[in-house]
Design a protein around this motif. Structure first.
Motif, short mmCIF file in Angstrom:
data_model
loop_
_atom_site.label_atom_id
_atom_site.label_comp_id
_atom_site.label_asym_id
_atom_site.label_seq_id
_atom_site.Cartn_x
_atom_site.Cartn_y
_atom_site.Cartn_z
N UNK A 1 -22.46 39.21 90.82
CA UNK A 1 -23.86 39.05 91.21
C UNK A 1 -24.78 39.48 90.07
N UNK A 2 -24.47 40.61 89.44
CA UNK A 2 -25.30 41.10 88.33
C UNK A 2 -25.27 40.10 87.17
N UNK A 3 -24.12 39.54 86.88
CA UNK A 3 -24.03 38.56 85.80
C UNK A 3 -24.85 37.31 86.11
N UNK A 4 -24.83 36.86 87.34
CA UNK A 4 -25.66 35.72 87.73
C UNK A 4 -27.13 36.06 87.54
N UNK A 5 -27.52 37.26 87.92
CA UNK A 5 -28.91 37.70 87.73
C UNK A 5 -29.27 37.72 86.25
N UNK A 6 -28.38 38.25 85.44
CA UNK A 6 -28.64 38.33 84.00
C UNK A 6 -28.80 36.94 83.38
N UNK A 7 -27.93 36.04 83.74
CA UNK A 7 -28.00 34.68 83.20
C UNK A 7 -29.25 33.97 83.73
N UNK A 8 -29.54 34.16 85.00
CA UNK A 8 -30.75 33.57 85.56
C UNK A 8 -32.00 34.08 84.89
N UNK A 9 -32.04 35.39 84.63
CA UNK A 9 -33.19 35.99 83.95
C UNK A 9 -33.32 35.46 82.52
N UNK B 1 -38.07 34.82 70.09
CA UNK B 1 -39.42 34.99 70.61
C UNK B 1 -39.49 35.13 72.14
N UNK B 2 -38.69 34.39 72.92
CA UNK B 2 -38.79 34.54 74.38
C UNK B 2 -38.33 35.91 74.89
N UNK B 3 -37.63 36.64 74.03
CA UNK B 3 -37.05 37.92 74.45
C UNK B 3 -38.00 39.06 74.11
N UNK B 4 -38.90 39.36 75.02
CA UNK B 4 -39.83 40.47 74.80
C UNK B 4 -39.16 41.80 75.14
N UNK B 5 -39.90 42.87 75.01
CA UNK B 5 -39.37 44.21 75.28
C UNK B 5 -38.88 44.33 76.71
N UNK B 6 -39.64 43.80 77.65
CA UNK B 6 -39.24 43.88 79.06
C UNK B 6 -37.89 43.18 79.28
N UNK B 7 -37.69 42.05 78.62
CA UNK B 7 -36.43 41.33 78.73
C UNK B 7 -35.27 42.23 78.33
N UNK B 8 -35.39 42.87 77.16
CA UNK B 8 -34.30 43.71 76.65
C UNK B 8 -34.10 44.95 77.50
N UNK B 9 -35.16 45.53 78.01
CA UNK B 9 -35.03 46.72 78.87
C UNK B 9 -34.31 46.34 80.16
N UNK B 10 -34.74 45.25 80.78
CA UNK B 10 -34.11 44.82 82.04
C UNK B 10 -32.65 44.43 81.81
N UNK B 11 -32.39 43.68 80.75
CA UNK B 11 -31.00 43.31 80.45
C UNK B 11 -30.17 44.55 80.14
N UNK B 12 -30.75 45.51 79.43
CA UNK B 12 -30.04 46.75 79.12
C UNK B 12 -29.66 47.51 80.38
N UNK B 13 -30.59 47.59 81.32
CA UNK B 13 -30.30 48.26 82.60
C UNK B 13 -29.19 47.52 83.34
N UNK B 14 -29.25 46.20 83.32
CA UNK B 14 -28.20 45.41 83.98
C UNK B 14 -26.86 45.55 83.26
N UNK B 15 -26.87 45.63 81.93
CA UNK B 15 -25.62 45.87 81.18
C UNK B 15 -24.99 47.19 81.62
N UNK B 16 -25.80 48.23 81.67
CA UNK B 16 -25.30 49.55 82.08
C UNK B 16 -24.77 49.49 83.52
#
Length: 160
Positions: free
Chosen positions: A146-154, A45-60
């Motif tokens: 740095x990106x991984x820290x951002x992803x985990x923080x998000x 439930x905490x993972x809305x569409x914006x969460x997945x889009x942002x995480x997807x961009x960070x994954x890429x």
């Protein structure tokens, strides 16, 4: 039970950071697995569409940083496609051939040897390409960390 799930999530995130030093490990997959464990153990439930889009961009961006850092470092100092391949092979093999120092020596040697053998460049030029490869690897590793820290923080911002 919650402690066990959070311990597993924490372990997966630590393994993602270990992948910065041992590139053979799939760091991105460890991050995704941590998110999935949370979702299955607690809730998606905490993972809305914006969460997945942002995480997807960070994954890429993690993949892009990996490739671009190495390519820019090699190309910037006059390296060839062979040096790029040599650097990549050295990066993957280095930690196994020379524990600890291999992560730094491998990309350098791989790129330099490729230039020496394939393009018959001199030692000085080949060493410069090797240094470019090493600098590219170090730069991309810093960016990926740095990106991984951002992803985990998000992730934590969404779940806590």
């Amino acid at each position: 039970m919650d402690l066990m799930y959070w311990s597993l999530i924490g372990l997966l995130f630590v393994l993602a950071f270990a992948a910065l030093v041992f590139p053979i490990l799939p760091g991105v997959l460890f991050l995704a697995a941590g998110f999935a464990v949370y979702g299955f153990a607690f809730s998606f439930a905490p993972f809305n569409t914006a969460f997945w889009v942002i995480q997807g961009i960070l994954f890429v961006s993690l993949f892009a940083a990996d490739y671009a850092g190495n390519a820019l470092g090699v190309k910037r100092l006059g390296g060839s496609r062979a040096a790029l391949w040599g650097s990549t092979i050295g990066l993957l093999a280095g930690p196994f051939v020379i524990p600890f120092a291999g992560i730094l020596i491998g990309p350098f040697l791989g790129a330099a040897l490729a230039e020496l053998i394939v393009h018959k460049k001199g030692i000085k030029e080949s060493a410069a390409v090797g240094i470019g490869s090493l600098l590219g690897f170090l730069g991309s590793t810093l960016i990926k960390g740095i990106v991984q820290v951002i992803m985990i923080g998000y992730f934590l911002w969404h779940v806590l």
